[in-house]
Design a protein around this motif. Sequence first.
Motif, PDB file in Angstrom:
ATOM      1  N   GLY A 480       0.809  -1.213   0.000  1.00  0.00           N
ATOM      2  CA  GLY A 480       0.000   0.000   0.000  1.00  0.00           C
ATOM      3  C   GLY A 480       0.844   1.265   0.000  1.00  0.00           C
ATOM      4  N   ASP A 501      -2.365   6.068   5.789  1.00  0.00           N
ATOM      5  CA  ASP A 501      -1.905   4.844   5.138  1.00  0.00           C
ATOM      6  C   ASP A 501      -3.108   3.991   4.777  1.00  0.00           C
ATOM      7  OD1 ASP A 501      -2.523   3.003   7.351  1.00  0.00           O
ATOM      8  OD2 ASP A 501      -0.857   3.974   8.389  1.00  0.00           O
ATOM      9  N   SER A 502      -2.852   2.828   4.248  1.00  0.00           N
ATOM     10  CA  SER A 502      -3.932   2.008   3.702  1.00  0.00           C
ATOM     11  C   SER A 502      -4.648   1.186   4.760  1.00  0.00           C
ATOM     12  CB  SER A 502      -3.366   1.066   2.627  1.00  0.00           C
ATOM     13  OG  SER A 502      -2.638   1.788   1.676  1.00  0.00           O
ATOM     14  N   ARG A 567     -11.766   6.456   1.847  1.00  0.00           N
ATOM     15  CA  ARG A 567     -10.395   6.587   2.373  1.00  0.00           C
ATOM     16  C   ARG A 567     -10.365   6.232   3.855  1.00  0.00           C
ATOM     17  NH1 ARG A 567      -8.301  12.434   0.686  1.00  0.00           N
ATOM     18  NH2 ARG A 567      -6.460  11.698   1.808  1.00  0.00           N
TER      19      ARG A 567
END
Length: 582
Positions: A480, A501-502, A567
């Motif tokens: 990611g 972050d992912s 997100r």
Amino acid sequence: MGTEPNAGQVLGVDLGGTAIKLGRFDSIGTCLQSLTVPTPQPAEPRTVLEAIVNAIAQVDPHHDAIAIGIGTPGPTDGEGRVARVAINLGWENVPLADWMEATLGKPTILANDANCAGLGEAWLGAGRRFTDVILLTLGTGVGGAVILDGKLFVGRNGTAGELGLMTIDREGIACNSGNCGSLEQHVSVQAIRRMTGMEPAQMSDRAKAGDLEAIAFWQNYGRDLGAGLANLIYIFTPEAVILSGGISASSELFFPTMWDEIKLRVLPTSREDLQILTADLGNQAGMVGAAKLAWQLVEQRAAQLQANAATRQPPSAPSALALSDPALSELELVNRMVVELAKFKAGFLARTSHELRSPLNGILGMHQLILSDLCDSPDEEREFIQQAYHSTHKLLGLLDEVIHVSKVDHGSTQLQIQPVQVASLLDDLQMLTHLQAQNRSIQLEIATVDPELYVLADPHWLKQGLLYVIDSAIALMQEGTVRLTAQVEPSSRQFHFEIEDSRSPSAWHEAVNYIHTPVPMPALAKEHLKNLPEPSFLPGMTLLIAQQLFECMQGSLRLVEAPSADRPGLLRCTLPLANDEL
């Protein structure tokens, strides 16, 4: 050549304009492995860093070293963190120690290469029998190092010890430093070329062949050198002066007049038992001295830990206060705040103890396995000893981090709050984290911002707090993107660093009650012990440490909701703006 796993090892790196020499040393100075690699050309800082890291992987494949010392071709700052100028490399203000620590996780310190050479000679070379030593390098220029009580003296800002630049002729030849008539202009290779039109080796050969003019030259050279040394002897009263560099090979030709000049100029009380020697280590002195520098860093940190433990005092009892009735509600509010703060501190202490106790239990388990004679062979026993040793030093590193942050929180380490340029900070963060992200195949995106934007913070601890969070995110992700963005909030005069972050925001938390969670006893299963993870902080602990740092700088660090449904959430670090106008 090998050594016992528990003997302790460090790395010494001599960074030159054309070559990088590095070696792995034990505590008594035995070089266990060494390597020389070419310095990348052009010597761009990021490329040189990668070359050093790759070379270290060859010299220290099992990660036995616990600290790194690096000699750089030019002055460093007083803390040994920044290569201030390295003309041969084209560097200026490169934070090499920070980069190395962020990349390898090992304490790192820098020093001028001439200072490292002096430290090397004082440790294992011609100065090993002395504690107060001066090294003078007679080469293309004249460098120097001052060793007092076994420690390198660099002055308040890291630039002391430029012995070749002292004046011995007020009306003499100008040099690149801006001085006139410096010692360097009388006794360096360049000075000999200017005065004779020959190389020192040629003048030496002529003198040894009986050439009267060459003999007279070396006699006069000795008197000039003796006059310069007289100044140093009066100032430092060393036990020994060590001469290194190519010209020192001709010492027999100039030592007699050099000594005569010293005896003429220096009182016997200031030169009592003085010895003047030529160097022993040759071009290995810089690497050896860098290793000694690393050992001194290890000793310094150990002493700090002992001092911190010795000076801890229990808090004194609060004095009684006579309060009027209107003050009671305010007192109640203050009391609640104190109780909440105490709970937070107790939780922080409990979490810290839990996280440090877990790897310590693993280390104890390894030793129990050995003491119970459950290892199948001496090789397996040695493997567990080495693993325990490595884990112990990683554990000490974690303790260091907690102590440093606690001292900031307590106030015993004073913060240097000042305007910090955001653009420069983000460039540093990119430099310090890109290799780690690249090695784990993680996409790293760090925003660019207006170079006129500044925040109010301590430069070191701001960088460290953001590194804690970014490093942790990269280390814990399998794939990611880690994204660092920045935005201004003019109305509140605040600046936000946002780290995304992912992963889900819940990845930063662990659902554990550390105060009531029992601590597991060490496990004796060999399979379990062989696969113990390296000691490190869990994400929640990393977040807590970074949060402490930002709060000490009048800022904050918190998890916020995602800006859109597609997100994940993000971490927002907030600090006050330093700009008067936007």
